[in-house]
Design an enzyme around this catalytic site. Structure first.
Site, PDB file in Angstrom:
ATOM      1  N   ARG A  37       0.826  -1.280  -0.022  1.00  0.00           N
ATOM      2  CA  ARG A  37      -0.113   0.027  -0.060  1.00  0.00           C
ATOM      3  C   ARG A  37       0.822   1.274   0.159  1.00  0.00           C
ATOM      4  NH1 ARG A  37      -4.980  -1.983   4.059  1.00  0.00           N
ATOM      5  NH2 ARG A  37      -6.331  -2.424   2.360  1.00  0.00           N
ATOM      6  N   LYS A 204     -14.903 -15.595   6.218  1.00  0.00           N
ATOM      7  CA  LYS A 204     -16.317 -15.682   6.420  1.00  0.00           C
ATOM      8  C   LYS A 204     -17.320 -15.461   5.148  1.00  0.00           C
ATOM      9  CE  LYS A 204     -16.112 -13.408  10.574  1.00  0.00           C
ATOM     10  NZ  LYS A 204     -16.434 -11.792  10.646  1.00  0.00           N
ATOM     11  N   GLY A 360      -7.202  -7.288   0.991  1.00  0.00           N
ATOM     12  CA  GLY A 360      -5.718  -7.120   1.440  1.00  0.00           C
ATOM     13  C   GLY A 360      -5.081  -8.441   1.675  1.00  0.00           C
ATOM     14  N   GLY A 384     -12.377  -4.187   0.966  1.00  0.00           N
ATOM     15  CA  GLY A 384     -13.867  -3.777   1.321  1.00  0.00           C
ATOM     16  C   GLY A 384     -14.383  -2.852   0.386  1.00  0.00           C
TER      17      GLY A 384
HETATM   18  P1  ADP Z   1      -9.222 -10.784   1.892  1.00  0.00           P
HETATM   19  O1  ADP Z   1      -8.367  -9.817   2.929  1.00  0.00           O
HETATM   20  O2  ADP Z   1      -8.304 -10.934   0.720  1.00  0.00           O
HETATM   21  O3  ADP Z   1     -10.560  -9.945   1.391  1.00  0.00           O
HETATM   22  P2  ADP Z   1     -10.352 -12.240   4.029  1.00  0.00           P
HETATM   23  O4  ADP Z   1     -10.073 -11.275   4.802  1.00  0.00           O
HETATM   24  O5  ADP Z   1     -11.630 -12.403   3.764  1.00  0.00           O
HETATM   25  O6  ADP Z   1      -9.620 -12.271   2.688  1.00  0.00           O
HETATM   26  O7  ADP Z   1      -9.671 -13.589   4.551  1.00  0.00           O
HETATM   27  C1  ADP Z   1      -8.392 -14.171   4.890  1.00  0.00           C
HETATM   28  C2  ADP Z   1      -8.107 -14.823   5.721  1.00  0.00           C
HETATM   29  O8  ADP Z   1      -8.786 -16.113   5.683  1.00  0.00           O
HETATM   30  C3  ADP Z   1      -6.749 -15.297   5.984  1.00  0.00           C
HETATM   31  O9  ADP Z   1      -6.179 -14.982   7.180  1.00  0.00           O
HETATM   32  C4  ADP Z   1      -6.678 -16.925   5.945  1.00  0.00           C
HETATM   33  O10 ADP Z   1      -5.842 -17.507   6.709  1.00  0.00           O
HETATM   34  C5  ADP Z   1      -8.348 -17.217   6.245  1.00  0.00           C
HETATM   35  N1  ADP Z   1      -8.588 -18.516   5.827  1.00  0.00           N
HETATM   36  C6  ADP Z   1      -8.649 -18.901   4.640  1.00  0.00           C
HETATM   37  N2  ADP Z   1      -9.156 -20.485   4.405  1.00  0.00           N
HETATM   38  C7  ADP Z   1      -9.427 -20.614   5.467  1.00  0.00           C
HETATM   39  C8  ADP Z   1     -10.055 -21.671   6.313  1.00  0.00           C
HETATM   40  N3  ADP Z   1     -10.030 -22.921   5.461  1.00  0.00           N
HETATM   41  N4  ADP Z   1     -10.222 -21.669   7.657  1.00  0.00           N
HETATM   42  C9  ADP Z   1      -9.924 -20.788   8.538  1.00  0.00           C
HETATM   43  N5  ADP Z   1      -9.353 -19.444   7.991  1.00  0.00           N
HETATM   44  C10 ADP Z   1      -9.104 -19.566   6.485  1.00  0.00           C
HETATM   45 MG    MG Z   2      -8.721  -9.570   4.975  1.00  0.00          MG
END
Ligand code: ADP
Ligand code: MG
Length: 403
Positions: A37, A204, A360, A384
């Site tokens: 960033r 989630k 992120g 987001g």
């Molecule tokens: P982004 O920031 O790219 O939008 P998120 O914040 O939604 O992504 O999710 C990222 C997190 O999801 C990572 O820290 C990763 O460890 C977690 N994650 C991915 N797969 C799983 C899983 N099967 N169980 C638990 N956590 C998970």
């Molecule tokens: Mg994230």
């Protein structure tokens, strides 16, 4: 919408320009884990300094709870920003947001120089629900400069003082990063070249339901991995077997019915994992096994997509002309659960598609796994914000620049 080039067409030499940047980098033990960033903020800042403006950068770091928190000072960011700008010294950092130190710092700022205000979220008015409180902080920020450049794409979906209110008080424009991000996202929401494949993962389902609903009618294929796939898998398994079959994996029980409805409505567009990597603990040394996706034993949790799924997702991605990817396929931070994210990222990079990475953690994964950033058409700095844009929501920080 006015852009940075419009501002530069006026003479900015000797003018103080306030730039909202997104410098919210991940920290590990006080050190910057990923400076993506900060690097993304450089083009706008250097264009302004080269034009002779005195640049005052306002940014946040983390979520300080009760006022100033030394652990969330922008000091490491000031240091890295100074290095990346080739200053041979940290960027001048005010000790407060709009107080005496900030005022003294900007008053002493030479033309073509850069200063950084301390973490704007140290001032609780930044994120206050009260319009008047945000307005009061915005007045103080506006008092520090004569023009405002909104370049913090990662925060344009927030109605916050340094994003929204301040833009109403100063002559304002969008910075280069915001313009670039919007151009890419418009390509995804307009008439994307097909097949259009979206890959969603991360932790989630609840974070991503709105974007799934918005994207489903537009995409050809939606590949689902990450923690969110288990709520979908449960929705698939329950009616057939009466068991959710996902063991101790992340499961949002209250969303199983919603996932079931999405699967029914999606007419085969949603593709779920065939196999998953499981372990008993979330641990670097845990024993990891690969099992069919709906057959996770009790006491085990799914922490990555399996090798057959990587091949299956890879085959879909190889056909794609447009790809949007948000959310890691597994807990990529730990080596035993990183292969799925790596495999999918490599498939996207190798697809030749117009590919956009949002989120992120997804962007951090690309860099931490040592993948070539240049193989992706665009790596967004705003998770987001990009999701809300794709959901079709109006982003306050953009609307205010258009108004
Ligand atoms: P982004 O920031 O790219 O939008 P998120 O914040 O939604 O992504 O999710 C990222 C997190 O999801 C990572 O820290 C990763 O460890 C977690 N994650 C991915 N797969 C799983 C899983 N099967 N169980 C638990 N956590 C998970
Ligand atoms: Mg994230």
């Amino acid at each position: 919408m006015r852009t940075l080039d419009d501002l530069l067409a006026e003479d900015v030499r000797g003018r103080r320009v306030l730039v909202r940047a997104d410098l919210n980098v991940p920290l590990e033990g006080g050190a910057i884990a990923d400076d993506g960033r900060i690097r993304a903020s450089l083009p706008t800042i250097t264009k302004l300094t080269e034009a002779g403006a005195a640049v005052v950068v306002v940014a946040h770091l983390g979520r300080p709870k009760n006022g100033p928190d030394p652990a969330l000072s922008l000091r490491p960011v000031a240091l890295r920003l100074g290095e990346l700008l080739g200053l041979g010294a940290p960027v001048a950092l005010a000790e407060d947001v709009t107080g005496r130190s900030a005022q003294a710092t900007v008053e002493g700022l030479a033309d073509g120089a850069v200063a950084l205000l301390e973490n704007v979220r140290f001032d609780p008015r930044e994120t206050s629900k009260d319009d008047a409180e945000r307005g009061a902080l915005a007045e103080e920020l506006a008092g520090l400069a004569g023009a405002f450049v909104s370049d913090g794409f990662g925060v344009v979906h927030r109605r916050q003082a340094s994003v929204y209110e301040v833009a109403k008080l100063l002559p304002s424009c969008a910075g280069d990063l915001v313009v670039a991000e919007l151009d890419v996202l418009r390509r995804l929401t307009g008439d994307p070249e097909r097949p259009y494949v979206v890959v969603l993962g991360g932790s989630k389902v609840s974070d991503k339901l709105a974007v799934i609903e918005a994207l489903l009618p537009k995409v050809d294929t939606l590949l689902v991995g990450g923690g969110m796939c288990f709520t979908f898998l449960a929705a698939l398994n329950l009616p057939e077997t009466g068991r959710h079959g996902v063991g101790g994996s992340l499961l949002e029980a209250d969303l199983v019915d919603t996932c079931r409805r999405l699967l029914d409505d999606a007419a085969g567009k949603i593709v779920l994992p065939d196999d998953v990597v499981i372990a008993q603990q979330l641990d670097e040394d845990a024993e990891a096994r690969v099992v069919p996706a709906g057959e996770i034993p009790d006491g085990w949790k799914g922490l990555d997509i399996g090798p057959a799924t990587v091949r299956g997702f890879g085959a879909e991605l190889a056909k794609a002309a447009t790809v949007f990817w948000n959310g890691p396929m597994g807990v990529f931070e730990l080596a035993p659960f990183a292969a799925g994210t790596r495999g999918v990222a490599e498939a996207i990079a190798g697809s030749g598609a117009f590919s956009v990475v949002g989120g992120g953690d997804s962007a951090a994964a690309v860099r931490q796994l040592g993948l070539d950033e240049g193989a992706f058409a665009h790596i967004s700095t705003g998770g987001g914000a990009s999701l809300e844009f794709l959901e079709g929501k109006q982003l306050p920080g953009i609307a205010v620049l258009e108004g």
